[in-house]
Design an enzyme around this catalytic site. Structure first.
Site, short mmCIF file in Angstrom:
data_model
loop_
_atom_site.label_atom_id
_atom_site.label_comp_id
_atom_site.label_asym_id
_atom_site.label_seq_id
_atom_site.Cartn_x
_atom_site.Cartn_y
_atom_site.Cartn_z
N ASP A 13 2.25 -3.51 8.45
CA ASP A 13 2.88 -3.89 7.20
C ASP A 13 3.24 -2.58 6.50
O ASP A 13 2.75 -1.51 6.88
CB ASP A 13 1.90 -4.73 6.37
CG ASP A 13 2.46 -5.08 5.00
OD1 ASP A 13 3.61 -5.51 4.92
OD2 ASP A 13 1.71 -4.92 4.02
N ASP A 15 4.20 -1.99 2.47
CA ASP A 15 3.64 -1.83 1.12
C ASP A 15 2.16 -2.21 1.13
O ASP A 15 1.79 -3.32 1.53
CB ASP A 15 4.38 -2.73 0.13
CG ASP A 15 5.87 -2.44 0.07
OD1 ASP A 15 6.33 -1.97 -0.97
OD2 ASP A 15 6.56 -2.67 1.08
N ASP A 172 -2.42 -5.82 4.70
CA ASP A 172 -3.36 -5.93 3.59
C ASP A 172 -3.29 -7.26 2.88
O ASP A 172 -3.84 -7.41 1.78
CB ASP A 172 -3.10 -4.80 2.56
CG ASP A 172 -1.80 -5.00 1.81
OD1 ASP A 172 -1.80 -4.97 0.57
OD2 ASP A 172 -0.76 -5.20 2.46
#
Length: 221
Positions: A13, A15, A172
């Site tokens: 991922d 960001d 996250d």
């Protein structure tokens, strides 16, 4: 995924996993709020929402007032400001640069699968030279589906010439782990990212909870 396997790859991922983009995203939100004479949102409030992009941040900042305003106009104001200031405060998380360098040194292919729009992703990545080694980049609008659907991850693994089972996916957010599990990849939670309560991620059914990027390298090599 087994250790010391040359036929493996890592997908990330963006960001909240590779790059800490929250301060630039928060600045875009506060710019739009200022234009509408609304109260500014402090970092401790916008950072946990940064992974949710423009929609999540505008909902945070405007609250119930969002129903009385032109959402698309606000979104365009947000995106315009963000694009013009996209790398002002954004940086790699501590330990990410050594992780990516180690992947390169060991010839382990890696790439990015994000829900961030592909045009913004392609505008952001060139500011950080390590991304020239990125083997594939998939944005939130690159395909018809986006995470938590597994399609973007399956597409990315195909571009790396790897089976999904040969890939790790690191993220996250719950949607990251859901997408990775659905794609039958090894899933890793980046606990340093935008997770308000790290205890919650223990229920996400990830294969590994990484407290720092070095944990991922230890897991692979």
């Amino acid at each position: 995924m087994s250790k010391n396997n040359s036929d493996q790859g890592v997908l990330f991922d963006l960001d909240g996993t590779l790059l800490d983009t929250a301060n630039d995203l928060g600045a875009a939100l506060n710019h739009v709020l200022e234009q509408h004479e609304m109260t500014q949102v402090p970092p401790q409030a916008f950072r946990p929402v940064a992974s949710d992009g423009a929609k999540g941040l505008l909902e945070l900042g405007f609250g119930d007032a969002l129903t009385t305003l032109d959402y698309e106009q606000l979104r365009q104001q947000f995106l315009r400001y963000y694009r013009e200031n996209i790398a002002r405060h954004t940086c790699f998380y501590q330990g990410i640069a050594p992780l990516l360098t180690a992947l390169n040194d060991n010839r382990i292919p890696w790439g990015v699968v994000t829900n961030k729009p592909i045009d913004l992703t392609q505008a952001l990545l060139p500011h950080y030279p390590l991304f020239k080694h990125c083997g594939v980049t998939v944005g939130g609008d690159s395909l018809a589906q986006r995470k938590p659907h597994p399609a973007p991850l399956l597409y990315a693994s195909e571009q790396l010439n790897l089976a999904p089972e040969q890939c790790i996916y690191v993220g996250d957010a719950l949607r990251d782990i859901q997408a990775g599990n659905a794609a039958k990849m090894t899933t890793v939670v980046a606990k340093w990212g935008y997770i308000a309560d790290t205890e919650v991620c223990h229920s996400w059914q990830a294969d590994l909870l990484a407290g720092e990027p070095a944990d991922i390298l230890e897991f692979i090599l």
